[in-house]
Every structure is written in C-alpha cells, then in structure tokens.
Design a protein around this motif. Structure first.
Motif, PDB file in Angstrom:
ATOM      1  N   VAL A  52      52.103  48.809  72.009  1.00 43.87           N
ATOM      2  CA  VAL A  52      51.916  49.298  70.036  1.00 43.87           C
ATOM      3  C   VAL A  52      53.603  49.550  69.599  1.00 43.87           C
ATOM      4  O   VAL A  52      53.550  50.352  70.439  1.00 43.87           O
ATOM      5  N   TYR A  53      54.267  49.243  68.482  1.00 42.09           N
ATOM      6  CA  TYR A  53      55.088  49.977  68.003  1.00 42.09           C
ATOM      7  C   TYR A  53      54.700  51.402  66.803  1.00 42.09           C
ATOM      8  O   TYR A  53      53.812  50.808  65.874  1.00 42.09           O
ATOM      9  N   PRO A  54      55.439  52.052  66.851  1.00 39.65           N
ATOM     10  CA  PRO A  54      55.409  53.225  65.952  1.00 39.65           C
ATOM     11  C   PRO A  54      55.874  53.097  64.369  1.00 39.65           C
ATOM     12  O   PRO A  54      56.267  54.345  64.423  1.00 39.65           O
ATOM     13  N   ASP A  55      55.602  51.979  64.040  1.00 40.94           N
ATOM     14  CA  ASP A  55      55.684  51.748  62.728  1.00 40.94           C
ATOM     15  C   ASP A  55      54.961  52.451  61.841  1.00 40.94           C
ATOM     16  O   ASP A  55      54.001  52.583  62.445  1.00 40.94           O
ATOM     17  N   VAL A  56      55.406  52.163  60.500  1.00 43.01           N
ATOM     18  CA  VAL A  56      54.386  52.840  59.518  1.00 43.01           C
ATOM     19  C   VAL A  56      54.030  52.344  58.456  1.00 43.01           C
ATOM     20  O   VAL A  56      54.653  51.659  58.277  1.00 43.01           O
ATOM     21  N   PRO A  57      52.465  51.540  58.781  1.00 37.26           N
ATOM     22  CA  PRO A  57      51.857  51.879  59.954  1.00 37.26           C
ATOM     23  C   PRO A  57      51.739  50.883  60.993  1.00 37.26           C
ATOM     24  O   PRO A  57      52.476  50.111  60.876  1.00 37.26           O
ATOM     25  N   VAL A  58      51.268  51.657  62.280  1.00 36.67           N
ATOM     26  CA  VAL A  58      51.051  51.006  63.685  1.00 36.67           C
ATOM     27  C   VAL A  58      51.253  49.477  63.644  1.00 36.67           C
ATOM     28  O   VAL A  58      50.373  48.792  62.876  1.00 36.67           O
ATOM     29  N   ARG A  59      51.795  49.143  64.333  1.00 36.28           N
ATOM     30  CA  ARG A  59      51.828  47.347  64.645  1.00 36.28           C
ATOM     31  C   ARG A  59      51.897  47.449  65.724  1.00 36.28           C
ATOM     32  O   ARG A  59      52.055  47.190  66.906  1.00 36.28           O
ATOM     33  N   VAL A  60      50.396  46.244  65.909  1.00 33.37           N
ATOM     34  CA  VAL A  60      49.524  46.003  67.389  1.00 33.37           C
ATOM     35  C   VAL A  60      49.955  44.894  68.103  1.00 33.37           C
ATOM     36  O   VAL A  60      49.936  43.959  66.702  1.00 33.37           O
ATOM     37  N   GLU A  61      50.681  44.290  68.893  1.00 33.40           N
ATOM     38  CA  GLU A  61      51.277  42.733  68.839  1.00 33.40           C
ATOM     39  C   GLU A  61      50.547  42.983  70.550  1.00 33.40           C
ATOM     40  O   GLU A  61      49.971  43.745  71.526  1.00 33.40           O
ATOM     41  N   TYR A  62      49.765  41.319  71.228  1.00 37.09           N
ATOM     42  CA  TYR A  62      49.089  40.277  72.180  1.00 37.09           C
ATOM     43  C   TYR A  62      50.355  40.062  72.155  1.00 37.09           C
ATOM     44  O   TYR A  62      50.567  38.926  71.528  1.00 37.09           O
ATOM     45  N   ALA A  63      50.498  39.136  73.858  1.00 37.60           N
ATOM     46  CA  ALA A  63      51.410  38.639  74.301  1.00 37.60           C
ATOM     47  C   ALA A  63      50.785  38.542  76.147  1.00 37.60           C
ATOM     48  O   ALA A  63      50.555  39.143  76.106  1.00 37.60           O
ATOM     49  N   LEU A  64      50.734  36.898  76.316  1.00 39.78           N
ATOM     50  CA  LEU A  64      50.539  36.417  77.691  1.00 39.78           C
ATOM     51  C   LEU A  64      51.635  37.346  78.734  1.00 39.78           C
ATOM     52  O   LEU A  64      52.897  37.640  78.484  1.00 39.78           O
ATOM     53  N   THR A  65      50.681  37.907  79.616  1.00 35.29           N
ATOM     54  CA  THR A  65      51.785  38.287  80.319  1.00 35.29           C
ATOM     55  C   THR A  65      52.047  37.092  81.533  1.00 35.29           C
ATOM     56  O   THR A  65      52.216  36.244  81.398  1.00 35.29           O
ATOM     57  N   GLU A  66      52.685  37.563  82.994  1.00 36.70           N
ATOM     58  CA  GLU A  66      53.303  36.056  83.987  1.00 36.70           C
ATOM     59  C   GLU A  66      51.565  35.570  84.470  1.00 36.70           C
ATOM     60  O   GLU A  66      52.258  34.639  84.260  1.00 36.70           O
ATOM     61  N   ALA A  67      51.203  36.573  84.694  1.00 34.28           N
ATOM     62  CA  ALA A  67      49.970  35.189  84.843  1.00 34.28           C
ATOM     63  C   ALA A  67      48.976  35.222  83.935  1.00 34.28           C
ATOM     64  O   ALA A  67      48.195  33.996  83.890  1.00 34.28           O
ATOM     65  N   GLY A  68      49.119  35.755  82.654  1.00 29.88           N
ATOM     66  CA  GLY A  68      48.517  34.732  81.568  1.00 29.88           C
ATOM     67  C   GLY A  68      49.525  33.553  81.426  1.00 29.88           C
ATOM     68  O   GLY A  68      48.494  32.572  81.127  1.00 29.88           O
ATOM     69  N   ARG A  69      50.431  33.595  81.542  1.00 26.37           N
ATOM     70  CA  ARG A  69      50.582  32.219  80.955  1.00 26.37           C
ATOM     71  C   ARG A  69      50.761  30.958  82.449  1.00 26.37           C
ATOM     72  O   ARG A  69      51.152  29.981  81.867  1.00 26.37           O
TER      73      ARG A  69
END
Length: 119
Positions: A71-88
């Motif tokens: 979660v990035y504290p921008d206005v509006p809030v920005r949320v990004e999803y990424a793979l973890t090391e296990a996910g990769r």
C-alpha cells in the motif's frame, strides 16, 4: 523442515494444492509473473474474474506467502500486488500447465465430444 503427504486427508498440503491448482491462482500468478500490478489491472487482464473472487484469491495468496500486497500512501491510496520469492518459484510449473492446456486443447475437446456422444 516440515514435510507433508498430500495423500493424507488431514495434511495441510491439500490446502496448498487447492490454492495453487485453482484457475484464478494460475492466472493471477501468470499476470504477476510479468510484473507488479494493481487490482484494476489484474481484473482487466483476467477476463471473467469477479471483484469478489479476485479479492478472495489475492487475500489467500497473500496469506500463503505467494503474493505481496504493498500500500502506497498516495492520494488516492495506491495498492500493488507482486509475487514473493516463493510465488516466483510457481511460475515455471504453472506455465507448464498453461502450455499443456494450450497444446492439448484440440485433443481434449475431441475426447469430450466423443464421450458426450457415447452417453
């Protein structure tokens, strides 16, 4: 190291297999394998997934340590999803399943039609 037995009905590995064998998981991991994405981008790229199912699947993947939510504290809030090391580490086996389904689409369709006619 904990070692499971997926053939044991009470083993947690069954829950993990349910998660990684789910079609939405396969597609989400595939998209995130190309880079981080926002919810709206995932929804746009994965045709047919509802908001509810995408939310549930992302939460489960986050809980299982396959996806990281930032979660990035921008206005509006920005949320990004990424793979973890296990996910990769899931990318290669899940891509193999996707490729298999593409390569065998005609054979499976023909078998289904023949089976249905015989019923």
């Amino acid at each position: 190291m904990l070692r499971g037995d997926p053939y044991d009905a009470d083993c947690t590995t069954r829950r993990i297999l349910d998660r990684i064998g789910d079609r939405w998981t396969v597609l989400i991991v595939g998209v995130l394998g190309e880079g981080d994405a926002r919810f709206s981008e995932l929804r746009r790229r994965i045709e047919g997934v509802s908001k509810k199912m995408l939310t549930q699947t992302l939460r489960g993947l986050e809980r299982d340590g396959i996806v990281r939510r930032t979660v990035y504290p921008d206005v509006p809030v920005r949320v990004e999803y990424a793979l973890t090391e296990a996910g990769r580490t899931l990318l290669e086996p899940l891509r193999a399943l996707q490729e298999w389904s593409i390569e065998h689409l005609s054979d499976v369709s023909a078998s289904q039609e023949a089976y249905d006619r015989a019923e």
